[in-house]
Design an enzyme around this catalytic site. Structure first.
Site, PDB file in Angstrom:
ATOM      1  N   HIS A  65     -10.701   7.810   1.033  1.00  0.00           N
ATOM      2  CA  HIS A  65     -10.927   6.377   1.262  1.00  0.00           C
ATOM      3  C   HIS A  65     -11.413   6.253   2.707  1.00  0.00           C
ATOM      4  CE1 HIS A  65      -9.969   1.974   0.711  1.00  0.00           C
ATOM      5  NE2 HIS A  65     -10.125   2.067   2.024  1.00  0.00           N
ATOM      6  N   GLU A  97      -9.304  -3.438  -4.504  1.00  0.00           N
ATOM      7  CA  GLU A  97      -7.879  -3.663  -4.310  1.00  0.00           C
ATOM      8  C   GLU A  97      -7.439  -5.018  -4.850  1.00  0.00           C
ATOM      9  OE1 GLU A  97      -7.410  -1.139  -0.152  1.00  0.00           O
ATOM     10  OE2 GLU A  97      -8.611  -2.965  -0.245  1.00  0.00           O
ATOM     11  N   GLY A 107     -10.722   2.008   8.715  1.00  0.00           N
ATOM     12  CA  GLY A 107      -9.461   2.717   8.586  1.00  0.00           C
ATOM     13  C   GLY A 107      -9.652   3.726   7.470  1.00  0.00           C
ATOM     14  N   ASP A 134       0.813  -1.210   0.000  1.00  0.00           N
ATOM     15  CA  ASP A 134       0.000   0.000   0.000  1.00  0.00           C
ATOM     16  C   ASP A 134       0.850   1.265   0.000  1.00  0.00           C
ATOM     17  OD1 ASP A 134      -2.725  -0.416  -0.225  1.00  0.00           O
ATOM     18  OD2 ASP A 134      -2.955  -1.038   1.844  1.00  0.00           O
TER      19      ASP A 134
END
Length: 451
Positions: free
Chosen positions: A228, A433, A232, A168
């Site tokens: 995003h 993802e 989280g 990431d």
């Protein structure tokens, strides 16, 4: 449903208590699409998800794209799943029994690894790479450990498949040094790798590519502010197709608050939080030893909106926040409203500062992630504030219908004849993802021998 042997790519996304898996057949390779423009490089065969791994009983879902109902299951209780390794083993057994696909047909396994340190591109997992990622686990305590346990399980049970780590952090390697650096001793910072790395990079890469296609604008000309938002959460400003800045830092803890994370705080807060006096004091006699592990546990797992409301479910928080009440003191009485308002305030903080970094030249604000895709109210409230920056209004009907349409990118703003050279859009992107990893794998010439 019989894909070619040794032509399968498995994408594995390990969360702190979850596992998302997608299986793809490779349909196009790098030599056919050297500009990496093809989104049809892989074809989705099936998806699977396991939740509540660390809070059993675990729930297992299995969804082949083309199958009968008896091959599918949703939220099936599986008592034998006790950790990420057993979750992956259960998936392989169901893959064989319900889809007639054996592990030996899988050529590559793509693993999302949250923290990659100074790795700037995907790497095949070797003993050296495994230990390097292991050392970085302290910088991403909620995720790297889970990813490593699945990587180890894959190596043990699928020895013929090659595991590839996708980081990431890699997307943010373009952040300039004056933005990635902290105002601390430079030599010590370099020696210990203390800098802003940024996260959610696979999601941002997918969003950048997908929005570029939607707006018919090359990525190298695209300026985006991407939110995003999930348990989280992070924000990212993309200038000319490159990450310029992002809200997370050395670890995913910095920036926006989350389900159990505090987000940005005064660095000294943790010492006052734990001192003997129970109040703000600099009296050394009141200090107690606070180890890094305990501090991380407090700020990563015992903070966020769970600490304020008792729940990690932002949908529940929204429903109890009394959003129609415009009394400025409502947050004093309602912890759900307090958690909601804190989250909204921090989002606006980053959106505002990122507009300055782009000189106001923004093509789109993009909402993504579980909350970004589902929270109609949050998108509406951010949209109201954006109007002072020249954005069009959010269309209420479009905003409400985001979850009911199949499009990957959904426009929720209404163009009412903007006069600036750069048209501003408000978009929602259903990020993926797993697809981003599989696509990158299929198009990476290092991984395919075409001779």
């Amino acid at each position: 449903m019989s894909p070619p042997d040794k032509n399968l790519v498995l994408s594995v996304n390990s969360g702190s208590s979850s596992l998302k898996i997608s299986l793809y057949a490779v349909s196009s390779r790098q030599n056919q699409y050297p500009d990496h423009s093809s989104s049809e490089a892989v074809t989705l065969i099936l998806t699977s998800s396991i939740s509540s791994i660390s809070a059993p009983p675990a729930k297992f879902s299995f969804q082949p794209i083309e199958s009968s109902d008896d091959q599918r299951c949703k939220d099936e209780i599986v008592n034998s799943i006790t950790d990420h390794a057993s979750a992956f083993s259960h998936f392989l057994e169901v893959l064989r029994s319900k889809a007639s696909i054996h592990g030996k047909q899988i050529m590559y396994i793509c693993h999302r690894v949250v923290h990659g340190g100074d790795y700037t591109e995907p790497v095949e997992i070797t003993q050296e790479a495994y230990h390097h990622i292991e050392k970085l686990s302290d910088l991403a305590p909620l995720h790297n450990g889970a990813a490593l346990s699945v990587i180890k399980a894959c190596i043990d049970v699928l020895p013929d498949a090659k595991s590839i780590a996708y980081f990431d952090t890699a997307f943010h390697r373009s952040i300039p040094i004056h933005i990635s650096s902290y105002a601390i001793d430079p030599e010590l910072a370099k020696k210990r790798g203390l800098k802003k790395y940024g996260f959610h990079g696979l999601s941002y890469a997918f969003i950048l590519r997908t929005v570029s296609k939607y707006l018919s604008k090359p990525t190298e000309e695209l300026n985006l502010i991407v939110l995003h938002l999930g348990s989280g959460a992070s924000a990212c400003v993309i200038k000319n197709g490159k990450s310029l800045d992002t809200s997370m830092g050395l670890t995913p803890l910095n920036g926006l608050p989350g389900a159990t994370r505090s987000g940005s705080i005064d660095p000294s807060l943790i010492f006052h939080y734990t001192n003997k006096a129970g109040r703000i004091t600099h009296d050394p006699n009141m200090a107690i030893h606070i180890g890094v592990t305990k501090a991380e546990d407090i700020l990563n797992r015992k903070s966020g909106w769970k600490a304020i409301t008792g729940t990690t479910d932002f949908g529940v928080i929204t429903s109890k926040a009394d959003l129609e009440n415009h009394d400025p003191d409502v947050s004093l009485r309602n912890p759900y409203r307090l958690a909601y308002d804190i989250f909204l305030d921090r989002i606006l903080h980053f959106v505002g500062s990122y507009h300055l970094k782009l000189g106001g030249e923004v093509d789109a604000i993009v909402f993504a992630g579980g909350i970004g895709e589902k929270s109609v109210q949050l998108r509406s409230m951010v949209g109201e504030r954006l109007q002072c920056l020249g954005y069009p209004q959010i269309d209420a009907e479009r905003n409400e219908s985001v979850g009911k349409v199949d499009e990957v990118v959904v426009e929720i703003s209404v163009d009412k004849g903007q006069t600036s050279n750069r048209q501003k859009h408000i978009l929602v992107c259903h990020t993926d993802e797993q697809l981003e990893m599989a696509r990158e794998c299929a198009l990476d010439p290092r991984f395919w021998d075409e001779s």
